[in-house]
Design an enzyme around this catalytic site. Sequence first.
Site, PDB file in Angstrom:
ATOM      1  CG  HIS A 150     -40.959  10.346 -13.303  1.00 53.97           C
ATOM      2  ND1 HIS A 150     -40.571  11.091 -12.203  1.00 53.97           N
ATOM      3  CD2 HIS A 150     -41.455   9.184 -12.808  1.00 53.97           C
ATOM      4  CE1 HIS A 150     -40.833  10.410 -11.099  1.00 53.97           C
ATOM      5  NE2 HIS A 150     -41.370   9.247 -11.439  1.00 53.97           N
ATOM      6  CE  LYS A 171     -38.892   6.342 -11.066  1.00 52.28           C
ATOM      7  NZ  LYS A 171     -40.229   5.974 -10.531  1.00 52.28           N
ATOM      8  CG  ASP A 189     -38.653  13.089  -9.259  1.00 50.33           C
ATOM      9  OD1 ASP A 189     -39.374  12.088  -9.467  1.00 50.33           O
ATOM     10  OD2 ASP A 189     -39.105  14.227  -9.077  1.00 50.33           O
ATOM     11  NE  ARG A 254     -37.685 -18.495 -14.902  1.00 48.81           N
ATOM     12  CZ  ARG A 254     -38.147 -19.568 -14.264  1.00 48.81           C
ATOM     13  NH1 ARG A 254     -39.358 -20.017 -14.526  1.00 48.81           N
ATOM     14  NH2 ARG A 254     -37.383 -20.193 -13.386  1.00 48.81           N
TER      15      ARG A 254
END
Length: 338
Positions: A150, A171, A189, A254
């Site tokens: 998926h 998404k 999908d 980060r």
Amino acid sequence: MKDIKVLHREKLSVRDFFFRYGKDLQLAVHTPEEDMESNIAEGGIHRPGLAMAGYTKVYSSQQIQVVGHTEWNYLESLGHEGRQKVFDALSVFKAPMWVVTHAQMPHPELKEMCTRLHIPLFSTTLHTYEFNKVAQRILEEFFAPHAIIHGSLVDVYGVGMLFVGDSNVGKSECVLDLVESGHRMVADDVVHISHVGNIIIGRPDPLIRHHMEIRGVGILDIRSMFGIHAIRKVKKIEVIVELQQWSRDVSYDRTGLNESEEVVMGVPIPKVVIPVAPGKNLTVISEVIAMNSLMKLNGQNVAAEFNESLMQKIKAKAKGEYSDDLLDMNPQQWDPYE
């Protein structure tokens, strides 16, 4: 993606092989069509030169047998009786199919053996190397371990980016925005992946193809809306982008120094986790991830280089050698109107 169910195909019927790829391989049939009920169970191509010479100890008889220019001329030199002995000996091995390359006609003795044993016999106008290259690729992909996952797969600047994450995280919307920006969608999908060689290949579901579901809008046909240039049929997966709903309790990378990866069917793939929050431009971030991946492929790791430069400045300052970069600028070269 840890619970991927890996599937394996066990056989490919010669009939399917011929009707799907016969035109590409330029195959002509020399035996009855009903003999195509045999199955190819191994993903390899075998040239039976040694077996024809009598050494059958390591004969790969379960693979497609290819009679190239060398084997054909060897059989030609044996004469009828010699060829008869060769194929009498090989009759105990039932190969899934035989192919004669270089537009050469199969010898009568080979055709007799194939007809008697109901083995499909073909010829092709392709040279041996060309036939083997195409057929090997077909078999390699067919017998490759595969799975269904998926997610959404898109080509961004030539980088295959697989977007994964919880349902309704965004998404499809991200991929749609990337397509609108000129990038190419592979699948949405449902993504079919296969392990070919040392890479993971992704392609769309045969039923869904290049359609996309956007909640509140419905089903979209990306090819019809954006054109043929907006889609791809297959793409190597080079980066996994996991979209997560932003949380205060989660610490996100980060600096880019802590590179992570995910192993998919034994293949490590770089992975980036992106927190999703209102107002965040996932399209630009995705493009930056793709460009950063291209820079790494070309030997430039920005995070590592910046960290190295910073560490050098820290060491220099500790030794009393540090000077501010601003003092290195020459005021005579300034132009306030530029």
